[in-house]
Each structure stands twice: as C-alpha cells, then as structure tokens.
Design a protein around this motif. Structure first.
Motif, mmCIF file in Angstrom:
data_model
loop_
_atom_site.group_PDB
_atom_site.id
_atom_site.type_symbol
_atom_site.label_atom_id
_atom_site.label_comp_id
_atom_site.label_asym_id
_atom_site.label_seq_id
_atom_site.Cartn_x
_atom_site.Cartn_y
_atom_site.Cartn_z
ATOM 1 N N ILE A 34 0.840 -1.187 0.000
ATOM 2 C CA ILE A 34 0.000 0.000 0.000
ATOM 3 C C ILE A 34 0.876 1.237 0.000
ATOM 4 O O ILE A 34 2.061 1.175 0.337
ATOM 5 N N GLU A 35 0.295 2.341 -0.392
ATOM 6 C CA GLU A 35 0.975 3.633 -0.352
ATOM 7 C C GLU A 35 0.233 4.493 0.654
ATOM 8 O O GLU A 35 -0.994 4.478 0.699
ATOM 9 N N MET A 36 0.963 5.232 1.485
ATOM 10 C CA MET A 36 0.369 6.133 2.466
ATOM 11 C C MET A 36 0.760 7.560 2.117
ATOM 12 O O MET A 36 1.937 7.849 1.935
ATOM 13 N N VAL A 37 -0.242 8.433 2.012
ATOM 14 C CA VAL A 37 -0.016 9.820 1.629
ATOM 15 C C VAL A 37 -0.628 10.724 2.701
ATOM 16 O O VAL A 37 -1.848 10.717 2.884
ATOM 17 N N PRO A 38 0.212 11.491 3.442
ATOM 18 C CA PRO A 38 -0.360 12.416 4.430
ATOM 19 C C PRO A 38 -1.029 13.595 3.730
ATOM 20 O O PRO A 38 -0.486 14.139 2.768
ATOM 21 N N ARG A 39 -2.215 13.957 4.191
ATOM 22 C CA ARG A 39 -2.957 15.100 3.664
ATOM 23 C C ARG A 39 -3.488 15.886 4.851
ATOM 24 O O ARG A 39 -4.584 15.604 5.352
ATOM 25 N N GLY A 40 -2.705 16.850 5.318
ATOM 26 C CA GLY A 40 -3.115 17.625 6.493
ATOM 27 C C GLY A 40 -3.232 16.713 7.695
ATOM 28 O O GLY A 40 -2.294 16.016 8.046
#
Length: 79
Positions: A34-40
């Motif tokens: 999986i890929e984890m992308v922080p958004r705020g």
C-alpha cells in the motif's frame, strides 16, 4: 464502510490494524503493498497498482534476458 482502530507499536515503528471487513472490501491481505499519503490531518492509504506501460518502459537491454528453453511442446500448442 468505516471502522475505528488504534495505533500500536511494531518494533521501532507504529502500526494501525485494518479490520477484516475493511480489508476484504478494499481487497487487501497480508503482504499487500500500500501507499500512504499524508494530507493535512488525514492519512490516505491506497493499494499499490502496477501500470504495464510504465513497467515495460523500464526494460532495458541490460535487464532483458534471453529465451528459456522449456522443452518440446506438449498438447496442441502452436508456435
């Protein structure tokens, strides 16, 4: 479907468990990438997907191997 989980320690990292119903709906299992992308203040997780054109573009003469002889044809294969 939403679910609640908690943050736990896994060695020197932190981990979040994905509840079974969410994993089944999402189509992931142990070993899935999986890929984890922080958004705020949110963290978006998405399944890693593969783009065939991108993968083929990475083939070079150095990474291309020769044909492998697997023996004579069996059955009604046509070559």
């Amino acid at each position: 479907m939403g679910a609640r989980s908690h943050v736990a320690r896994w060695g020197s990292s932190l981990a979040v468990r994905i509840p079974k119903p969410v994993a089944e709906q999402w189509g992931v299992r142990e070993g899935s990438r999986i890929e984890m992308v922080p958004r705020g203040d949110r963290l978006v997780m998405r399944k890693e997907t593969h783009d065939l054109d991108e993968m083929l573009a990475r083939i070079s003469p150095e990474t291309l191997h020769d044909e492998v002889d697997t023996g004579p044809a069996r059955g009604r294969e046509v070559w």
